[in-house]
Scaffold this motif. Structure first.
Motif, mmCIF file in Angstrom:
data_model
loop_
_atom_site.group_PDB
_atom_site.id
_atom_site.type_symbol
_atom_site.label_atom_id
_atom_site.label_comp_id
_atom_site.label_asym_id
_atom_site.label_seq_id
_atom_site.Cartn_x
_atom_site.Cartn_y
_atom_site.Cartn_z
ATOM 1 N N ARG A 2 -24.918 -25.916 -33.015
ATOM 2 C CA ARG A 2 -23.590 -25.826 -33.698
ATOM 3 C C ARG A 2 -22.539 -26.376 -32.893
ATOM 4 O O ARG A 2 -21.777 -27.216 -33.220
ATOM 5 N N LYS A 75 -23.423 -23.123 -48.855
ATOM 6 C CA LYS A 75 -24.278 -22.310 -48.666
ATOM 7 C C LYS A 75 -25.086 -22.943 -47.162
ATOM 8 O O LYS A 75 -25.780 -22.107 -46.788
ATOM 9 N N PHE A 78 -22.689 -22.336 -44.070
ATOM 10 C CA PHE A 78 -22.281 -20.919 -43.649
ATOM 11 C C PHE A 78 -23.420 -20.030 -43.085
ATOM 12 O O PHE A 78 -24.557 -20.126 -43.420
ATOM 13 N N SER A 79 -22.786 -19.287 -41.863
ATOM 14 C CA SER A 79 -24.036 -18.503 -41.244
ATOM 15 C C SER A 79 -22.948 -17.381 -40.503
ATOM 16 O O SER A 79 -21.818 -17.433 -40.208
ATOM 17 N N ILE A 80 -23.749 -16.301 -40.289
ATOM 18 C CA ILE A 80 -23.323 -15.054 -39.535
ATOM 19 C C ILE A 80 -24.290 -14.799 -38.414
ATOM 20 O O ILE A 80 -25.482 -14.460 -38.682
ATOM 21 N N GLU A 81 -23.937 -15.005 -37.177
ATOM 22 C CA GLU A 81 -24.763 -14.693 -35.984
ATOM 23 C C GLU A 81 -24.196 -13.579 -35.212
ATOM 24 O O GLU A 81 -23.042 -13.611 -34.614
ATOM 25 N N MET A 94 -19.004 -16.076 -37.162
ATOM 26 C CA MET A 94 -18.805 -16.507 -38.890
ATOM 27 C C MET A 94 -18.223 -17.860 -38.958
ATOM 28 O O MET A 94 -17.398 -18.083 -38.486
ATOM 29 N N HIS A 321 -15.057 -21.876 -37.303
ATOM 30 C CA HIS A 321 -15.949 -21.037 -36.697
ATOM 31 C C HIS A 321 -15.203 -20.040 -35.901
ATOM 32 O O HIS A 321 -14.394 -20.177 -34.987
#
Length: 364
Positions: A2, A75, A78-81, A94, A321
């Motif tokens: 990313r 979708k 989007f990501s949460i790590e 996020m 981000h």
């Protein structure tokens, strides 16, 4: 991966910045520049260069850029790590979300996740130096380790009852000398045997027992009764479950060209956050490298005292981000707060959908 994408976006933002958009091939350069500027904000010595983000779907139609919002694209992006997780602190990334939604999540954590705190205090005796009002205020700010889901909401102007409240007593006498009054002196008084059995596995208690409430001298006494109820930080800060909940944008740092020799050493020295380091090349030269970009606070010291812009350093931030940090006061573990805030955000979205659907039905 990313971060590599953000660096590529930053490069796109610089493409065509000096050329005319109407020249041959200018439309393609303009489209690349627009896409890059939508994704990253570049920083200069004076501040942010392109902080604005355009939401209108047809803003860049002349360049062949579709700026409309797409659910499937959201979708996919989007990501949460989670990067750190403990009972006290939760840190996570996020990515792929707009600032208004990220800020809504932050505000929910601060003001809309319910907790239990002292709501009313009845003073029976207070011969100490702190006035009743100030003492009640100090008591109200003590965090308690209680699951709010085990209590009902108390309707306005209704009485405190077993289903919606808890009772604590505070009775301390100083016979001589001096005596400190701490949160551990608060004693839970169950309404009934049923309530005592309900909280048998996890009796209500202050988060910490060494919170100083007041000091008493010889002959002074405090006796009061405290009622605890469920509430949210929007009503009063004593119900806020977090010490702080904040986010910052992910720093995106790159070099347009190698910074070598004394310049590399100067760049390493000028950064107070140790973002840069120096590596030895095969030919004996030294080259600056980026070793800890997430620690960058964008103080811009590398652009001011070092003049990094002229030497090929590019400093930016990813607009979508966010690096979140949640610090719990201890009433609930930070991971639980995260789940409750996400659930609350989901409920808000469902409410908004119902309102829109009802308006559509009324219009038809």
């Amino acid at each position: 991966a990313r971060r590599t994408g953000w660096v590529a976006a930053m490069k796109r933002a610089r493409q065509g910045s000096t050329g005319a958009a109407g020249s041959a091939g200018g439309a393609g350069d303009g489209a690349a520049r627009v896409l890059g500027q939508q994704e990253v904000v570049r920083l200069s010595r004076e501040g942010a260069v392109n902080p604005q983000t355009t939401d209108y779907c047809g803003a860049f139609a002349s360049l062949g850029v579709d700026n409309s919002w797409d659910l499937e694209r959201f979708k996919a992006g989007f990501s949460i790590e989670v990067t750190k997780m403990s009972d006290d602190v939760a840190e996570f990334d996020m990515a792929g979300i707009d600032p208004p939604l990220a800020n809504a999540f932050r505000r929910i954590l601060i003001a809309e996740v319910p907790t239990v705190a002292i709501s009313q205090v009845t003073m029976y005796q207070n011969t100490g130096v702190i006035h009743d009002e100030n003492l009640a205020h100090r008591l109200g700010l003590i965090p308690f380790c209680i699951d709010p889901d085990m209590l009902d909401w108390r309707p306005p102007d209704s009485e405190f009852v077993e289903s919606n409240s808890l009772r604590f007593n505070l009775h301390v006498v100083c016979p001589q000398g001096k005596r400190a009054v701490y949160s551990r002196d608060l004693k839970w008084q169950p309404w009934s045997e049923a309530q005592a059995e309900l909280f048998r596995d996890c009796p209500p208690r202050p988060v910490a027992g060494d919170i100083l409430i007041t000091q008493l001298r010889s002959g002074q006494e405090i006796e009061c009764e405290c009622w605890l109820e469920k509430g949210i930080g929007k009503e009063h800060a004593k119900w806020s479950p977090v010490c702080t909940a904040f986010y910052r944008l992910l720093p995106v740092i790159s070099f347009e060209r190698d910074i070598v020799g004394e310049d590399a050493e100067d760049l390493k020295r000028c950064c107070p956050m140790k973002v840069f380091d120096v590596e030895d090349l095969a030919d004996g030269r030294k080259r600056a490298t980026i070793v800890n970009p997430r620690s960058c606070t964008t103080c811009r010291e590398c652009l001011e005292s070092f003049d990094g812009t002229a030497k090929g350093l590019v400093l930016a931030k990813a607009k979508q981000h966010f690096l979140f940090t949640i610090e719990s006061v201890g009433c609930m573990p930070a991971p639980v707060l995260l789940r409750k805030a996400l659930r609350k955000l989901k409920d808000k979205c469902e409410t908004a959908l119902r309102v829109l659907q009802s308006r559509e039905e009324m219009a038809t």
